[in-house]
Design a protein around this motif. Structure first.
Motif, PDB file in Angstrom:
ATOM      1  N   ARG A  96       0.641  -1.216   0.000  1.00 41.43           N
ATOM      2  CA  ARG A  96      -0.084   0.031  -0.105  1.00 41.43           C
ATOM      3  C   ARG A  96       0.876   1.184   0.184  1.00 41.43           C
ATOM      4  O   ARG A  96       0.408   2.455  -0.536  1.00 41.43           O
ATOM      5  CB  ARG A  96      -1.085   0.189   1.140  1.00 41.43           C
ATOM      6  CG  ARG A  96      -0.341   0.077   2.452  1.00 41.43           C
ATOM      7  CD  ARG A  96      -1.109   0.141   3.530  1.00 41.43           C
ATOM      8  NE  ARG A  96      -2.345   1.083   3.480  1.00 41.43           N
ATOM      9  CZ  ARG A  96      -3.719   1.008   3.970  1.00 41.43           C
ATOM     10  NH1 ARG A  96      -3.924   0.234   4.934  1.00 41.43           N
ATOM     11  NH2 ARG A  96      -4.270   1.963   3.976  1.00 41.43           N
ATOM     12  N   ARG A  99       3.644   2.475  -5.441  1.00 45.26           N
ATOM     13  CA  ARG A  99       2.825   3.241  -6.496  1.00 45.26           C
ATOM     14  C   ARG A  99       3.227   2.413  -7.732  1.00 45.26           C
ATOM     15  O   ARG A  99       4.300   1.967  -7.971  1.00 45.26           O
ATOM     16  CB  ARG A  99       3.331   4.564  -6.737  1.00 45.26           C
ATOM     17  CG  ARG A  99       2.659   5.586  -5.844  1.00 45.26           C
ATOM     18  CD  ARG A  99       2.803   7.051  -6.028  1.00 45.26           C
ATOM     19  NE  ARG A  99       2.209   7.887  -4.977  1.00 45.26           N
ATOM     20  CZ  ARG A  99       2.451   9.205  -5.043  1.00 45.26           C
ATOM     21  NH1 ARG A  99       3.232   9.748  -5.898  1.00 45.26           N
ATOM     22  NH2 ARG A  99       1.525  10.101  -4.270  1.00 45.26           N
ATOM     23  N   ASP A 129     -10.087   2.389  -4.117  1.00 49.84           N
ATOM     24  CA  ASP A 129     -10.092   3.836  -3.815  1.00 49.84           C
ATOM     25  C   ASP A 129      -8.213   4.042  -3.760  1.00 49.84           C
ATOM     26  O   ASP A 129      -7.990   5.074  -4.401  1.00 49.84           O
ATOM     27  CB  ASP A 129     -10.556   4.057  -2.426  1.00 49.84           C
ATOM     28  CG  ASP A 129     -12.069   4.152  -2.625  1.00 49.84           C
ATOM     29  OD1 ASP A 129     -12.743   4.262  -3.524  1.00 49.84           O
ATOM     30  OD2 ASP A 129     -12.711   3.868  -1.393  1.00 49.84           O
ATOM     31  N   TRP A 130      -7.597   3.257  -3.125  1.00 48.65           N
ATOM     32  CA  TRP A 130      -6.144   3.363  -3.068  1.00 48.65           C
ATOM     33  C   TRP A 130      -5.453   3.360  -4.816  1.00 48.65           C
ATOM     34  O   TRP A 130      -4.511   4.305  -5.074  1.00 48.65           O
ATOM     35  CB  TRP A 130      -5.373   2.071  -2.426  1.00 48.65           C
ATOM     36  CG  TRP A 130      -3.948   2.078  -2.790  1.00 48.65           C
ATOM     37  CD1 TRP A 130      -3.016   2.414  -1.910  1.00 48.65           C
ATOM     38  CD2 TRP A 130      -3.186   1.492  -3.445  1.00 48.65           C
ATOM     39  NE1 TRP A 130      -1.741   2.425  -2.136  1.00 48.65           N
ATOM     40  CE2 TRP A 130      -1.855   1.472  -3.482  1.00 48.65           C
ATOM     41  CE3 TRP A 130      -3.705   0.424  -4.641  1.00 48.65           C
ATOM     42  CZ2 TRP A 130      -0.977   1.082  -4.114  1.00 48.65           C
ATOM     43  CZ3 TRP A 130      -3.077  -0.054  -5.531  1.00 48.65           C
ATOM     44  CH2 TRP A 130      -1.418  -0.056  -5.270  1.00 48.65           C
ATOM     45  N   SER A 131      -6.035   2.838  -5.403  1.00 44.06           N
ATOM     46  CA  SER A 131      -5.625   2.720  -6.883  1.00 44.06           C
ATOM     47  C   SER A 131      -5.858   3.908  -7.418  1.00 44.06           C
ATOM     48  O   SER A 131      -5.063   4.326  -8.265  1.00 44.06           O
ATOM     49  CB  SER A 131      -6.343   1.380  -7.608  1.00 44.06           C
ATOM     50  OG  SER A 131      -7.464   1.756  -7.995  1.00 44.06           O
ATOM     51  N   ASP A 132      -7.069   4.634  -7.208  1.00 44.50           N
ATOM     52  CA  ASP A 132      -7.233   5.993  -7.888  1.00 44.50           C
ATOM     53  C   ASP A 132      -5.918   6.975  -7.498  1.00 44.50           C
ATOM     54  O   ASP A 132      -5.808   7.801  -8.345  1.00 44.50           O
ATOM     55  CB  ASP A 132      -8.338   6.475  -7.067  1.00 44.50           C
ATOM     56  CG  ASP A 132      -9.628   6.469  -8.359  1.00 44.50           C
ATOM     57  OD1 ASP A 132      -9.272   6.026  -9.348  1.00 44.50           O
ATOM     58  OD2 ASP A 132     -10.565   7.452  -7.994  1.00 44.50           O
ATOM     59  N   ARG A 133      -5.199   6.750  -6.448  1.00 38.16           N
ATOM     60  CA  ARG A 133      -4.268   7.738  -6.022  1.00 38.16           C
ATOM     61  C   ARG A 133      -2.800   7.067  -6.436  1.00 38.16           C
ATOM     62  O   ARG A 133      -1.953   8.219  -6.343  1.00 38.16           O
ATOM     63  CB  ARG A 133      -4.294   8.133  -4.501  1.00 38.16           C
ATOM     64  CG  ARG A 133      -5.684   8.505  -3.962  1.00 38.16           C
ATOM     65  CD  ARG A 133      -5.816   8.850  -2.632  1.00 38.16           C
ATOM     66  NE  ARG A 133      -5.494   7.826  -1.921  1.00 38.16           N
ATOM     67  CZ  ARG A 133      -6.397   7.022  -1.299  1.00 38.16           C
ATOM     68  NH1 ARG A 133      -7.678   7.243  -1.534  1.00 38.16           N
ATOM     69  NH2 ARG A 133      -6.207   5.907  -0.643  1.00 38.16           N
ATOM     70  N   ASN A 134      -2.708   5.884  -6.610  1.00 36.47           N
ATOM     71  CA  ASN A 134      -1.480   5.316  -6.603  1.00 36.47           C
ATOM     72  C   ASN A 134      -1.023   4.375  -7.806  1.00 36.47           C
ATOM     73  O   ASN A 134      -0.044   3.778  -7.967  1.00 36.47           O
ATOM     74  CB  ASN A 134      -1.128   4.430  -5.266  1.00 36.47           C
ATOM     75  CG  ASN A 134      -1.256   5.274  -4.087  1.00 36.47           C
ATOM     76  OD1 ASN A 134      -0.297   5.704  -3.607  1.00 36.47           O
ATOM     77  ND2 ASN A 134      -2.425   5.250  -3.441  1.00 36.47           N
ATOM     78  N   THR A 136      -1.278   4.629 -12.112  1.00 37.88           N
ATOM     79  CA  THR A 136      -1.740   5.363 -13.272  1.00 37.88           C
ATOM     80  C   THR A 136      -2.972   5.016 -14.020  1.00 37.88           C
ATOM     81  O   THR A 136      -3.905   5.812 -14.542  1.00 37.88           O
ATOM     82  CB  THR A 136      -0.509   5.399 -14.338  1.00 37.88           C
ATOM     83  OG1 THR A 136       0.684   6.069 -13.745  1.00 37.88           O
ATOM     84  CG2 THR A 136      -0.859   6.293 -15.579  1.00 37.88           C
ATOM     85  N   LYS A 228      -8.320   6.884 -16.766  1.00 40.66           N
ATOM     86  CA  LYS A 228      -7.551   6.088 -15.891  1.00 40.66           C
ATOM     87  C   LYS A 228      -8.227   4.713 -15.446  1.00 40.66           C
ATOM     88  O   LYS A 228      -7.498   3.914 -14.895  1.00 40.66           O
ATOM     89  CB  LYS A 228      -7.923   6.720 -14.400  1.00 40.66           C
ATOM     90  CG  LYS A 228      -6.922   8.131 -14.266  1.00 40.66           C
ATOM     91  CD  LYS A 228      -6.903   8.710 -12.928  1.00 40.66           C
ATOM     92  CE  LYS A 228      -6.355   7.598 -11.892  1.00 40.66           C
ATOM     93  NZ  LYS A 228      -5.131   7.429 -11.974  1.00 40.66           N
ATOM     94  N   THR A 297       2.405   7.495 -17.232  1.00 40.38           N
ATOM     95  CA  THR A 297       3.119   7.369 -16.011  1.00 40.38           C
ATOM     96  C   THR A 297       4.236   8.130 -15.790  1.00 40.38           C
ATOM     97  O   THR A 297       5.073   8.617 -16.813  1.00 40.38           O
ATOM     98  CB  THR A 297       3.304   5.949 -15.938  1.00 40.38           C
ATOM     99  OG1 THR A 297       3.316   5.697 -14.412  1.00 40.38           O
ATOM    100  CG2 THR A 297       4.565   5.584 -16.739  1.00 40.38           C
ATOM    101  N   TRP A 301       7.729   8.537  -9.721  1.00 44.91           N
ATOM    102  CA  TRP A 301       6.725   9.068  -8.826  1.00 44.91           C
ATOM    103  C   TRP A 301       7.162   9.998  -7.688  1.00 44.91           C
ATOM    104  O   TRP A 301       8.201   9.760  -7.030  1.00 44.91           O
ATOM    105  CB  TRP A 301       5.979   8.053  -8.182  1.00 44.91           C
ATOM    106  CG  TRP A 301       5.240   7.032  -9.201  1.00 44.91           C
ATOM    107  CD1 TRP A 301       5.714   5.801  -9.819  1.00 44.91           C
ATOM    108  CD2 TRP A 301       3.671   7.230  -9.315  1.00 44.91           C
ATOM    109  NE1 TRP A 301       4.359   5.283 -10.254  1.00 44.91           N
ATOM    110  CE2 TRP A 301       3.572   5.947 -10.178  1.00 44.91           C
ATOM    111  CE3 TRP A 301       2.787   8.189  -8.904  1.00 44.91           C
ATOM    112  CZ2 TRP A 301       2.207   5.844 -10.929  1.00 44.91           C
ATOM    113  CZ3 TRP A 301       1.498   8.001  -9.431  1.00 44.91           C
ATOM    114  CH2 TRP A 301       1.396   7.126 -10.527  1.00 44.91           C
TER     115      TRP A 301
END
Length: 302
Positions: A96, A99, A129-134, A136, A228, A297, A301
């Motif tokens: 978690r 990225r 939800d995590w994938s939305d921020r972490n 591409t 996305k 990407t 990061w």
């Protein structure tokens, strides 16, 4: 360029037999190169089969791809050994803080359950939800696509009167969209599911585009406006014989499953099926990796 996979992953030998360029982690660690990091959340029961299907597709591009497999911590797999999962898979808590350039969430044979009754639904929503921020770009497949449509866009699934089962013809609404570049005006793809999502709800949603659909199988490829998320309701990754194995498995269980449509030559289950969707499968994954992952990407990061 190769895909980088764990050194002793069983799928590696089969991939080498198919002349797919595989590099294990021992060799990859000696090279000074920035590969694409792809996370695969494998929800399918027979995980080793799905590993092979997806790795075959990720290894068919000029890009170097580093693959990480993830499993659910809140669900115990009944069809894959604990030793295999312990050696080759991670859980969400272990990654978690990282990225990823791209992520794939597979299907799962749990369509009969409301989403909230799936025993790992809460964990899955945290991961999405995590994938939305972490991540591409995220590609979701079959039930995984239905889960994404429900969680992010409020579009539910409806039961079908009979199983959507077979190989169906599809069209593309806009062939200039990068994901569909090179697609034929008509192409075929396998489906195997008992539920569907409404094509009209997708068309009317302000944040979604319905890129491909079928007169028989309904909505197929859905793309979010921000590009996305890619949601695919069928199984382009399937091998030629996968639907045949599912059909025979269902019949052995005493289920009244009809012969997959447009699949067996002469609709005779004694005839070996042909893979008539392979070229578009490779093209879709290549377009995804190139246009939606590699081109978008960041090299580093933040």
């Amino acid at each position: 360029m190769p895909i980088n996979i764990p050194t002793h992953l069983p799928a590696a030998e089969k991939l080498r037999e198919e002349k797919i360029f595989v590099m294990d982690t021992d060799r990859a660690d000696t090279q000074d190169i920035r590969p694409l990091n792809i996370l695969i959340l494998n929800l399918m029961p027979e995980k080793e089969r799905t590993e092979l299907q997806l790795l075959r597709l990720l290894g068919n591009t000029p890009l170097q791809v580093d693959v990480t497999f993830m499993t659910m911590a809140t669900h115990e797999s009944k069809n894959t050994s604990k030793s295999h999962l312990d050696e080759f898979y991670v859980t969400f808590e272990e990654i978690r803080g990282r990225r990823f350039d791209g992520m794939i969430i597979t299907g799962a044979p749990i369509e009969h359950l409301p989403f909230e009754e799936v025993n790992y639904w809460e964990e899955l929503t945290r991961i999405m939800d995590w994938s939305d921020r972490n991540v591409t770009s995220t590609m979701t497949i079959c039930w995984g696509a239905q889960a994404a449509l429900y969680h992010f866009y409020g579009i539910g699934k409806q039961p079908l009167h009979e199983k959507c089962f077979g190989v169906f013809r599809h069209t593309v609404s806009d062939p200039t969209v990068k994901l569909a570049r090179g697609f034929s005006d008509l192409f075929v793809a396998p489906h195997s599911r008992y539920t569907e999502v409404s094509a009209d709800e997708i068309r009317n949603h302000p944040d979604l585009d319905l890129l491909s659909e079928s007169e028989e199988a309904g909505a197929f490829i859905v793309l979010s406006k921000d590009e996305k998320r890619i949601m695919i309701t069928g199984h382009l990754e399937y091998d030629a014989g996968t639907l045949a194995e599912e059909y025979r498995r269902d019949r052995a269980k005493g289920l009244d499953t009809a012969i997959p449509k447009h699949y067996f030559p002469q609709d005779d289950p004694e005839n070996d099926p042909l893979n008539t969707w392979r070229s578009h499968t490779f093209l879709l994954f290549s377009n995804w990796l190139n246009y939606y992952v590699y081109q978008e990407t960041p090299y580093v990061w933040a």
